[in-house]
Design a protein around this motif. Sequence first.
Motif, PDB file in Angstrom:
ATOM      1  N   GLU A  13     -45.958  45.711-119.992  1.00 12.24           N
ATOM      2  CA  GLU A  13     -47.664  45.804-120.772  1.00 12.24           C
ATOM      3  C   GLU A  13     -48.581  45.656-120.082  1.00 12.24           C
ATOM      4  N   GLU A  57     -43.514  56.023-122.325  1.00  7.70           N
ATOM      5  CA  GLU A  57     -44.838  54.893-122.991  1.00  7.70           C
ATOM      6  C   GLU A  57     -44.835  54.707-123.876  1.00  7.70           C
ATOM      7  N   THR A  60     -49.289  50.758-128.020  1.00 12.44           N
ATOM      8  CA  THR A  60     -50.231  49.821-127.512  1.00 12.44           C
ATOM      9  C   THR A  60     -51.010  49.076-128.094  1.00 12.44           C
ATOM     10  N   ARG A  81     -51.113  48.389-122.547  1.00 11.77           N
ATOM     11  CA  ARG A  81     -50.342  49.016-123.054  1.00 11.77           C
ATOM     12  C   ARG A  81     -49.060  49.245-122.897  1.00 11.77           C
TER      13      ARG A  81
END
Length: 424
Positions: A13, A57, A60, A81
Motif C-alpha cells: 500500500e 494494481e 485505493t 494505492r
Amino acid sequence: MTSERFEATYLIETPLDPRKVAQVMAGEQSSGTFTRVAGETDELRERASAVVTKVEELETVAAPSLPNAWLARKGVSGPWRRARVAISFPVDNVGANLATLAAIVAGNLYDLGEVTGLRLDTITLPASFRSRFPLPSQGIAGTRRLTGVPQGPLVGSIIKPNVGLSVEETAALVAKLCEAGLDFIKDDEISADPVHAPLAQRVPAVMAAVRRHQDRTGKAVMVAFNITDETDAMRRHADLVAREGGTCVMTSLNWCGFSAMETLRRSTDLAVHGHRNGYGALSRHPMLGISFQAYQTLWRLAGVDHMHVHGLQGKFAQEDEEVVSSARDCVTPLSAGIDDRVMPAFSSGQWAGTAQPTWDAIGHSDLLFMAGGGILAHPGGPAAGVVSIRQAWDAVMAGISLEEAARTQGELRQALDFFGKLAG
C-alpha cells in the motif's frame, strides 16, 4: 555462479506509483540503495539485482493502514494505492543460508518510507535451490510409521493444566491419555523445562508410562516434548528424548529462530513438531507481516515435520478460509519432484463436531487432529472423547452425516449434545 532465481510476492500500500515502489523494493533487497554508490557497476547490477516481474494494481483506500513519518515529512498524502508485486531474486545472492533468505524476502522492506502497508505473501523456489536445505526427517510418512497409524487422522491431545503439574502428575496424566486411545500427546507451548517438572526428570517418567502402555497394547503413542530453549540445551533435551525411546520434540519456532532449528534438525532424526505461537503478531494485520504460505516455506526449509495451522471453527481469530489454505500449504511440495510435505496440526477448540467442516474443506486426512477440552471434557470421560472423534472422522470420510452416525454411536451422540450446545 548460476542464473537460477526464486520469487517472492507481496501486497503493498502506497500513495506513490506502485511500479516505482516495486523497483525500490527490488533495489533495497539486492544490489541497490536510494542512490548509486561506488562499485555499483552495470555488470554487478545485471548479475545481482532483483527484478520486478509483475505489478497488479488493486483498490485505493482513503486512509493509510500504518503511520509513516517519511511520507509525512515530505507532505505526501493519499489516496493510498494497493498492489500485488512479484520480485525475482538471484539464488546466488543467498546460497544455502536460511536466515539470509528471510532477510532478503522480508527484512528492511517493512520499514520502507514509500509504503504504508506491506505483506509478504508467497515464496516460490526452484527445486535445485530447495534441495540445498534439509528435508523433514519424518514428515507425514514417518509420523504415520512411528505412530502405527497408516491412514485417517492422528488423534491427539494436549497436556492440561498447561503449567503446574509435577513430574509424577504429568506421567500419570500421560498414562491416562494413552489408555484413552490417543495417537499423539503434546506439551503446551508455555511449559518446557519448569522448575516443578524439569525435562531431565519428566521425560524419563513420561516415557516409562508410554512404554508400559506399549508393552500392554502394542500401541506406540507419540509424545511431543516441548524442548524450547537455547540451542545447546535443545540438543541435550532431544538426546534425552531419543535415549528414552521418544519419537518427537516440540519447539516454539518464532522464539527459537531459524538457526537454532537448523542446528536441532542436523542433530536429531526425531520428528520436530513446529508450534507457531506468536504467529498472530506477524499475520493478523492484513497489510503487514507475512502470510502463512511464505511463513511455512521458511520453516520447512529448516526441516520441521509438523506445522500448526489452528482449527476450523476454533477459539482463535483466524478465518476458517485461512486455516484451510494453511493446511493445504503444508501438504503442497515446495518444489516439483521433492516430497517435503509436512503434517498439518489442527488444534484450538476442536472436537468431534469440527471433523465435518475440516473434511469438507481439505478433503484428506493427512493431519493431526488435536483436542484438549473436546477429549478431556467429554461427558463420558477422555476415552469416550477419543472414540467420539474417531467415530466422527470415520463417518465423514464415509460420506455419512454426524447426526446419522450419532444415532447408533453413543460417544458421538454425547459429544454433539454436549459440545454442540457450547459451540452454539
